[in-house]
Scaffold this active site. Structure first.
Site, mmCIF file in Angstrom:
data_model
loop_
_atom_site.group_PDB
_atom_site.id
_atom_site.type_symbol
_atom_site.label_atom_id
_atom_site.label_comp_id
_atom_site.label_asym_id
_atom_site.label_seq_id
_atom_site.Cartn_x
_atom_site.Cartn_y
_atom_site.Cartn_z
ATOM 1 N N LYS A 171 37.948 26.613 45.604
ATOM 2 C CA LYS A 171 39.164 27.317 45.163
ATOM 3 C C LYS A 171 38.852 28.786 44.938
ATOM 4 C CE LYS A 171 40.486 27.403 40.625
ATOM 5 N NZ LYS A 171 40.829 28.729 40.078
ATOM 6 N N ASN A 172 37.828 29.060 44.122
ATOM 7 C CA ASN A 172 37.617 30.445 43.711
ATOM 8 C C ASN A 172 37.103 31.342 44.836
ATOM 9 O OD1 ASN A 172 38.677 29.938 41.247
ATOM 10 N ND2 ASN A 172 36.714 29.675 40.193
ATOM 11 N N ARG B 71 45.429 34.246 38.543
ATOM 12 C CA ARG B 71 44.576 35.424 38.341
ATOM 13 C C ARG B 71 44.261 36.118 39.664
ATOM 14 N NH1 ARG B 71 42.041 38.468 34.449
ATOM 15 N NH2 ARG B 71 44.019 37.697 33.714
ATOM 16 N N CYS C 81 44.732 30.956 33.847
ATOM 17 C CA CYS C 81 44.666 30.062 32.684
ATOM 18 C C CYS C 81 44.484 30.857 31.400
ATOM 19 C CB CYS C 81 43.480 29.102 32.826
ATOM 20 S SG CYS C 81 43.720 27.819 34.050
ATOM 21 N N ARG D 267 40.925 37.959 28.921
ATOM 22 C CA ARG D 267 40.747 38.228 30.347
ATOM 23 C C ARG D 267 41.281 39.601 30.784
ATOM 24 N NH1 ARG D 267 41.972 32.906 33.783
ATOM 25 N NH2 ARG D 267 40.275 33.727 35.033
ATOM 26 N N PRO D 268 40.780 40.676 30.175
ATOM 27 C CA PRO D 268 41.241 42.000 30.593
ATOM 28 C C PRO D 268 40.771 42.331 32.011
ATOM 29 C CG PRO D 268 39.404 42.199 29.062
ATOM 30 C CD PRO D 268 39.738 40.734 29.145
ATOM 31 N N ILE D 269 41.311 43.410 32.594
ATOM 32 C CA ILE D 269 40.899 43.785 33.957
ATOM 33 C C ILE D 269 40.290 45.188 33.967
ATOM 34 C CG2 ILE D 269 42.582 42.229 35.037
ATOM 35 C CD1 ILE D 269 44.236 44.739 35.788
ATOM 36 N N ASP D 270 39.794 45.621 32.799
ATOM 37 C CA ASP D 270 39.255 46.991 32.692
ATOM 38 C C ASP D 270 38.119 47.267 33.682
ATOM 39 O OD1 ASP D 270 38.200 45.020 30.670
ATOM 40 O OD2 ASP D 270 36.631 46.531 30.514
ATOM 41 N N GLN D 271 37.280 46.278 33.974
ATOM 42 C CA GLN D 271 36.145 46.532 34.880
ATOM 43 C C GLN D 271 36.604 46.710 36.330
ATOM 44 O OE1 GLN D 271 32.935 47.038 33.549
ATOM 45 N NE2 GLN D 271 34.298 47.011 31.769
ATOM 46 N N ARG E 195 46.535 22.890 40.483
ATOM 47 C CA ARG E 195 46.184 24.234 40.970
ATOM 48 C C ARG E 195 44.773 24.262 41.522
ATOM 49 N NH1 ARG E 195 46.229 28.403 36.570
ATOM 50 N NH2 ARG E 195 45.046 29.355 38.234
HETATM 51 C C1 EPZ Z 1 36.479 33.878 37.801
HETATM 52 O O1 EPZ Z 1 37.380 34.467 36.882
HETATM 53 C C2 EPZ Z 1 37.029 32.514 38.096
HETATM 54 N N1 EPZ Z 1 38.377 32.655 38.640
HETATM 55 C C3 EPZ Z 1 37.074 31.683 36.808
HETATM 56 O O2 EPZ Z 1 37.463 30.382 37.167
HETATM 57 C C4 EPZ Z 1 35.672 31.616 36.204
HETATM 58 O O3 EPZ Z 1 35.752 30.998 34.947
HETATM 59 C C5 EPZ Z 1 35.101 33.024 36.029
HETATM 60 O O4 EPZ Z 1 35.168 33.755 37.268
HETATM 61 C C6 EPZ Z 1 33.672 33.029 35.532
HETATM 62 O O5 EPZ Z 1 32.860 32.320 36.402
HETATM 63 C C7 EPZ Z 1 38.531 32.981 39.909
HETATM 64 O O6 EPZ Z 1 37.590 33.153 40.655
HETATM 65 C C8 EPZ Z 1 39.925 33.110 40.390
HETATM 66 P P1 EPZ Z 1 35.214 37.227 35.102
HETATM 67 P P2 EPZ Z 1 37.348 36.020 36.567
HETATM 68 O O7 EPZ Z 1 35.862 38.507 35.467
HETATM 69 O O8 EPZ Z 1 36.915 36.741 37.778
HETATM 70 C C9 EPZ Z 1 35.475 39.300 30.750
HETATM 71 C C10 EPZ Z 1 38.554 28.317 36.875
HETATM 72 O O9 EPZ Z 1 38.657 27.425 35.991
HETATM 73 N N2 EPZ Z 1 35.998 40.468 31.489
HETATM 74 O O10 EPZ Z 1 33.837 36.956 35.616
HETATM 75 O O11 EPZ Z 1 38.614 36.362 35.918
HETATM 76 C C11 EPZ Z 1 36.491 38.149 30.784
HETATM 77 O O12 EPZ Z 1 37.450 38.265 29.778
HETATM 78 C C12 EPZ Z 1 38.552 29.752 36.502
HETATM 79 O O13 EPZ Z 1 38.481 28.053 38.086
HETATM 80 C C13 EPZ Z 1 36.309 41.646 30.819
HETATM 81 O O14 EPZ Z 1 36.141 41.757 29.598
HETATM 82 O O15 EPZ Z 1 36.160 36.033 35.494
HETATM 83 C C14 EPZ Z 1 35.576 36.956 30.628
HETATM 84 O O16 EPZ Z 1 35.302 36.774 29.267
HETATM 85 C C15 EPZ Z 1 39.006 30.123 35.181
HETATM 86 N N3 EPZ Z 1 36.787 42.696 31.540
HETATM 87 C C16 EPZ Z 1 34.282 37.381 31.339
HETATM 88 O O17 EPZ Z 1 34.326 38.813 31.392
HETATM 89 C C17 EPZ Z 1 36.981 42.620 32.874
HETATM 90 O O18 EPZ Z 1 37.434 43.609 33.474
HETATM 91 C C18 EPZ Z 1 34.091 36.840 32.754
HETATM 92 O O19 EPZ Z 1 35.243 37.125 33.519
HETATM 93 C C19 EPZ Z 1 36.667 41.434 33.539
HETATM 94 C C20 EPZ Z 1 36.186 40.365 32.819
#
Ligand code: EPZ
Length: 418
Positions: free
Chosen positions: A22-23, A92, A116, A121-125, A396
């Site tokens: 999926k991801n 997402r 979910c 889950r901010p998008i600042d990065q 999903r």
């Molecule tokens: C991906 O989410 C996956 N989703 C998630 O899968 C998975 O849990 C996650 O990676 C971690 O492996 C998809 O690929 C669509 P991250 P993503 O950015 O990219 C924080 C599932 O069940 N963060 O690596 O959104 C964030 O809040 C799902 O299939 C910031 O603070 O994850 C989190 O605590 C759910 N700022 C951590 O980092 C940012 O700009 C990791 O998030 C980005 C992230």
């Protein structure tokens, strides 16, 4: 209202074939837009998340053909339009469109993505990556207007190894002028899958799968063929099902290395598991030992398997400890497991699981995708009937979950109820 009804306690035997990730798919489908001609992506799971992205592609004017397990996208007719919020907030991964539209048109207007509710889950990065490459970002509430006169390669240091920010930065950098270096990049296998796809189109990416990714921008990208890797979280979920109820249950078409941490932890518990080149065979084992688990980015223990594995921890004799370090709010499954008879205490980002417990079915809710997977596993193990409401999140992420489990002996069905 649709509910998943499971009559637990049935032995699971035979073979489960794992679907495409999926991801990875949810990044590959938007990435198809970067090509100037037709792209074929194979092994795409038929789940509502991939449907939602195909719908967005269609809305943007691409030609999308869906055949069994593959998707063919001709992006040459695509128009840069604002994606309606009700489309982008379904998941997402819609924010990968932010990156590809920015890379292709140097202008994008989009809403904050869905996903979910397991943390802020901010998008600042992601935005930091876009800005480093030359974009300006205007936030109007939850709507973003992103522009770039020119996209230029840059040195980007991510504050945390975010999967989404790594992919988004890569998606823009492939079309930026010059070299981009992403430091502290996420190392998940899905990132390697996306990089391979982009390289098949003609991009120049090295280092995907390590914490430093280098990208030399190119002017154009061409259509190509690619294949989605097996879903490591679906793999893990069925391996856990095997440890709970399996009688030599075979989980096939997998990359065992992608679930190595889970396998190591299961061996530590004492689970009987045989690991082959592209399969594992797993059986329910008595007298499991308690373990400690801490979620981390790849290759650490996947946060997405944390909720599913909790069910197995309820079957270990003694106290297991599970620490969630990625998300702030990923224990919504726990009260339901306790309703079923588990003995789990939440304290901050840690849960203590005292086992072994006998679980009994009752009515529970799938608050998010992996919470839903956890409750399905609990239902397979529990005595009597488990009814899971709000099953949308489960559908999903798990292709044909009812059929796959039924084929190996489970009693599970989707029912319409008022
Ligand atoms: C991906 O989410 C996956 N989703 C998630 O899968 C998975 O849990 C996650 O990676 C971690 O492996 C998809 O690929 C669509 P991250 P993503 O950015 O990219 C924080 C599932 O069940 N963060 O690596 O959104 C964030 O809040 C799902 O299939 C910031 O603070 O994850 C989190 O605590 C759910 N700022 C951590 O980092 C940012 O700009 C990791 O998030 C980005 C992230």
């Amino acid at each position: 209202m649709k509910v998943l009804e499971i009559n637990g306690g049935k032995k699971l035997e035979g073979t489960v074939r794992i679907s495409g990730s999926k991801n990875a798919s949810v990044a590959l489908i938007p990435a198809a837009i970067l090509a100037d001609s037709e792209v074929t992506i194979c092994n795409v799971p038929e789940i509502t998340d991939t449907d939602a992205l195909a719908e967005i592609l269609d809305y943007l004017g691409a030609t999308v053909k869906r055949a069994s397990e593959s998707i063919v996208v001709d992006p040459s007719t695509i128009k840069n339009k604002e994606i309606p919020e009700e489309m982008s907030n379904k998941l997402r991964a819609s924010y990968y469109f932010m990156a590809v539209l920015l890379a292709k048109f140097k202008h994008v207007e989009m809403y904050f993505p869905g996903g979910c509710a397991i943390g802020a889950r901010p998008i600042d990065q992601t935005l930091k990556g876009f800005k480093a490459l030359g974009a300006t970002v205007n936030e109007e509430g939850n709507r973003y207007v992103i522009d770039a006169k020119k996209l230029t390669g840059a040195h980007v240091y991510l504050d945390m190894p975010s999967v989404g920010a790594t992919i988004n930065t890569m998606l823009v950098a492939v079309k930026a002028e010059g070299e981009t270096i992403i430091e502290n990049a996420a190392k998940e296998p899905e990132i390697v899958n996306v990089a391979t796809f982009l390289n098949n189109m003609g991009a120049q990416i090295t280092g995907a799968g390590t914490s430093e990714i280098r990208i030399i921008g190119v002017e154009s990208l061409e259509g190509c063929y690619t294949e989605v890797i097996p879903d490591r979280i679906e793999t893990g979920t069925y391996i856990i099902a095997g440890a709970l109820m399996g009688d030599h249950l075979k989980i096939d078409n997998i990359i065992p290395e992608h679930v190595e941490m889970l396998i190591l932890k299961m061996k530590e518990m004492g689970v009987e598991i045989e690991v082959g080149p592209d399969y594992v065979i797993v059986s329910k084992t008595a007298n499991l030992k308690p373990v400690q688990i801490k979620t981390q980015g790849y290759p650490g223990f996947a946060t997405d398997l944390q909720q599913p594995v909790t069910v197995l921890l309820t079957q270990c004799e003694g106290k297991s400890i599970l620490e969630e370090t990625v998300y702030e709010n990923r224990f919504k499954n726990v009260p339901y497991l306790n309703d079923m008879g588990a003995n789990i205490q939440i304290s901050g980002n840690r849960i203590d699981i005292e086992g072994a417990s006998n679980l009994t079915g009752c009515q529970v809710e799938a608050t998010d995708l992996r919470a839903g997977a956890c409750l399905v596993l609990a239902g397979l193990l529990a005595e009597e009937t488990t009814k899971i409401t709000n099953i949308g999140p489960v559908l999903r992420g798990y292709e044909n979950i009812v059929e796959k489990l039924t084929d190996v002996g489970a009693s599970i069905k989707i029912k319409e109820e008022n």
